[in-house]
Write an enzyme that holds these catalytic residues in place. Sequence first.
Site, PDB file in Angstrom:
ATOM      1  N   HIS A  17       0.836  -1.204   0.000  1.00 29.52           N
ATOM      2  CA  HIS A  17       0.000   0.000   0.000  1.00 29.52           C
ATOM      3  C   HIS A  17       0.874   1.259   0.000  1.00 29.52           C
ATOM      4  CE1 HIS A  17      -3.080  -2.720   2.171  1.00 29.52           C
ATOM      5  NE2 HIS A  17      -3.561  -2.486   0.969  1.00 29.52           N
ATOM      6  N   LYS A  41     -15.656  -8.560   4.446  1.00 31.80           N
ATOM      7  CA  LYS A  41     -14.539  -8.807   5.374  1.00 31.80           C
ATOM      8  C   LYS A  41     -14.876  -8.394   6.804  1.00 31.80           C
ATOM      9  CE  LYS A  41     -10.930  -8.224   1.900  1.00 31.80           C
ATOM     10  NZ  LYS A  41      -9.872  -7.351   1.369  1.00 31.80           N
ATOM     11  N   ARG A  90      -1.986  -6.405  -8.319  1.00 29.80           N
ATOM     12  CA  ARG A  90      -0.852  -7.255  -7.959  1.00 29.80           C
ATOM     13  C   ARG A  90      -0.621  -8.352  -8.984  1.00 29.80           C
ATOM     14  NH1 ARG A  90      -3.019  -9.203  -2.536  1.00 29.80           N
ATOM     15  NH2 ARG A  90      -4.843  -9.019  -3.856  1.00 29.80           N
ATOM     16  N   SER A 128      -2.979  -7.847   3.166  1.00 38.35           N
ATOM     17  CA  SER A 128      -3.174  -7.599   4.597  1.00 38.35           C
ATOM     18  C   SER A 128      -3.405  -8.909   5.340  1.00 38.35           C
ATOM     19  CB  SER A 128      -4.357  -6.653   4.804  1.00 38.35           C
ATOM     20  OG  SER A 128      -4.086  -5.423   4.177  1.00 38.35           O
TER      21      SER A 128
HETATM   22  N1  COA Z   1       0.215  -4.325  -2.303  1.00 35.46           N
HETATM   23  C1  COA Z   1      -0.039  -5.340  -1.480  1.00 35.46           C
HETATM   24  N2  COA Z   1      -1.301  -5.730  -1.158  1.00 35.46           N
HETATM   25  C2  COA Z   1      -2.319  -5.050  -1.693  1.00 35.46           C
HETATM   26  C3  COA Z   1      -2.111  -3.983  -2.563  1.00 35.46           C
HETATM   27  C4  COA Z   1      -0.778  -3.617  -2.855  1.00 35.46           C
HETATM   28  N3  COA Z   1      -0.501  -2.612  -3.678  1.00 35.46           N
HETATM   29  N4  COA Z   1      -3.314  -3.517  -2.950  1.00 35.46           N
HETATM   30  C5  COA Z   1      -4.234  -4.277  -2.341  1.00 35.46           C
HETATM   31  N5  COA Z   1      -3.625  -5.200  -1.596  1.00 35.46           N
HETATM   32  C6  COA Z   1      -4.272  -6.237  -0.802  1.00 35.46           C
HETATM   33  C7  COA Z   1      -5.140  -5.679   0.299  1.00 35.46           C
HETATM   34  O1  COA Z   1      -4.427  -5.535   1.500  1.00 35.46           O
HETATM   35  C8  COA Z   1      -6.221  -6.716   0.395  1.00 35.46           C
HETATM   36  O2  COA Z   1      -5.738  -7.774   1.223  1.00 35.46           O
HETATM   37  P1  COA Z   1      -6.784  -8.690   2.029  1.00 35.46           P
HETATM   38  O3  COA Z   1      -7.726  -9.285   1.028  1.00 35.46           O
HETATM   39  O4  COA Z   1      -5.923  -9.681   2.668  1.00 35.46           O
HETATM   40  O5  COA Z   1      -7.499  -7.767   2.990  1.00 35.46           O
HETATM   41  C9  COA Z   1      -6.358  -7.294  -1.015  1.00 35.46           C
HETATM   42  O6  COA Z   1      -5.148  -6.937  -1.665  1.00 35.46           O
HETATM   43  C10 COA Z   1      -7.506  -6.747  -1.772  1.00 35.46           C
HETATM   44  O7  COA Z   1      -7.405  -5.337  -1.831  1.00 35.46           O
HETATM   45  P2  COA Z   1      -8.613  -4.479  -2.383  1.00 35.46           P
HETATM   46  O8  COA Z   1      -9.163  -5.111  -3.604  1.00 35.46           O
HETATM   47  O9  COA Z   1      -8.173  -3.067  -2.465  1.00 35.46           O
HETATM   48  O10 COA Z   1      -9.730  -4.718  -1.298  1.00 35.46           O
HETATM   49  P3  COA Z   1      -9.947  -3.976   0.028  1.00 35.46           P
HETATM   50  O11 COA Z   1     -10.792  -4.842   0.879  1.00 35.46           O
HETATM   51  O12 COA Z   1      -8.673  -3.505   0.624  1.00 35.46           O
HETATM   52  O13 COA Z   1     -10.785  -2.675  -0.412  1.00 35.46           O
HETATM   53  C11 COA Z   1     -12.836  -1.506  -0.916  1.00 35.46           C
HETATM   54  C12 COA Z   1     -12.015  -2.800  -1.083  1.00 35.46           C
HETATM   55  C13 COA Z   1     -13.013  -1.143   0.551  1.00 35.46           C
HETATM   56  C14 COA Z   1     -12.141  -0.380  -1.670  1.00 35.46           C
HETATM   57  C15 COA Z   1     -14.221  -1.790  -1.577  1.00 35.46           C
HETATM   58  O14 COA Z   1     -14.826  -2.889  -0.911  1.00 35.46           O
HETATM   59  C16 COA Z   1     -15.144  -0.575  -1.527  1.00 35.46           C
HETATM   60  O15 COA Z   1     -15.049   0.291  -2.385  1.00 35.46           O
HETATM   61  N6  COA Z   1     -16.049  -0.529  -0.503  1.00 35.46           N
HETATM   62  C17 COA Z   1     -17.022   0.543  -0.365  1.00 35.46           C
HETATM   63  C18 COA Z   1     -18.419   0.078  -0.861  1.00 35.46           C
HETATM   64  C19 COA Z   1     -18.443   0.100  -2.360  1.00 35.46           C
HETATM   65  O16 COA Z   1     -18.455   1.151  -2.978  1.00 35.46           O
HETATM   66  N7  COA Z   1     -18.400  -1.097  -2.972  1.00 35.46           N
HETATM   67  C20 COA Z   1     -18.204  -1.225  -4.408  1.00 35.46           C
HETATM   68  C21 COA Z   1     -19.435  -1.005  -5.205  1.00 35.46           C
HETATM   69  S1  COA Z   1     -20.615  -2.283  -4.997  1.00 35.46           S
END
Ligand code: COA
Length: 160
Positions: A17, A41, A90, A128
């Site tokens: 991140h 989650k 990724r 994460s």
């Molecule tokens: N390097 C390493 N790890 C990374 C990374 C990077 N550059 N980018 C993402 N990751 C990891 C994250 O830590 C996460 O790990 P985890 O699954 O073990 O928790 C995984 O990759 C997935 O990341 P991401 O796809 O960004 O998911 P997220 O859960 O962190 O975020 C939200 C998702 C919160 C942005 C999304 O659910 C959201 O927009 N929520 C609001 C409601 C909404 O509008 N929903 C969409 C419309 S229906």
Amino acid sequence: MKIAVYPGSFDPCTNGHLDIITRAARVFDKLIVAVLVNSHKTPAFTIEERMEFLRRVTRNISNIEIDSFTGLLADYTMQKNADVIIKGLRAVSDFEYEFQMALTNTKLNPSVETLFMTTSTANMYLSSSVVREVATYNGDLSGMVPDEIRDDIYKKIRRG
Ligand code: COA
């Protein structure tokens, strides 16, 4: 002024991140890192803890704001007048889900673009949940998370 939002669960933030944050902050006038809710989650860290970690690891970046929001990302980007959503990719396996999210967010807020940044090769394996798993069994987190939050991650995961 071009405003980008980098959304995520950040549970907790990792070096992956931080890599995206550092690079995106160079490209945009303002970068808002937003702790959002992923309804699929169950987080280990509270929103306030996750924001405090993010504040700590980005204290040297001047054009950054750390925030949180509990609704839709599209509504949040409207509220913040954001031009761009930044997402890190990724691997190819991330693409299908991210593609669907990007289209959904554009449907809900047509004035926002989603831009993907490739994760640095050193962080491709990271997530994460990998960090939480390693911390649970007292494994070495160096190189996975910024040094200044490592001890607090161990403390919380062991307690919890
Ligand atoms: N390097 C390493 N790890 C990374 C990374 C990077 N550059 N980018 C993402 N990751 C990891 C994250 O830590 C996460 O790990 P985890 O699954 O073990 O928790 C995984 O990759 C997935 O990341 P991401 O796809 O960004 O998911 P997220 O859960 O962190 O975020 C939200 C998702 C919160 C942005 C999304 O659910 C959201 O927009 N929520 C609001 C409601 C909404 O509008 N929903 C969409 C419309 S229906």
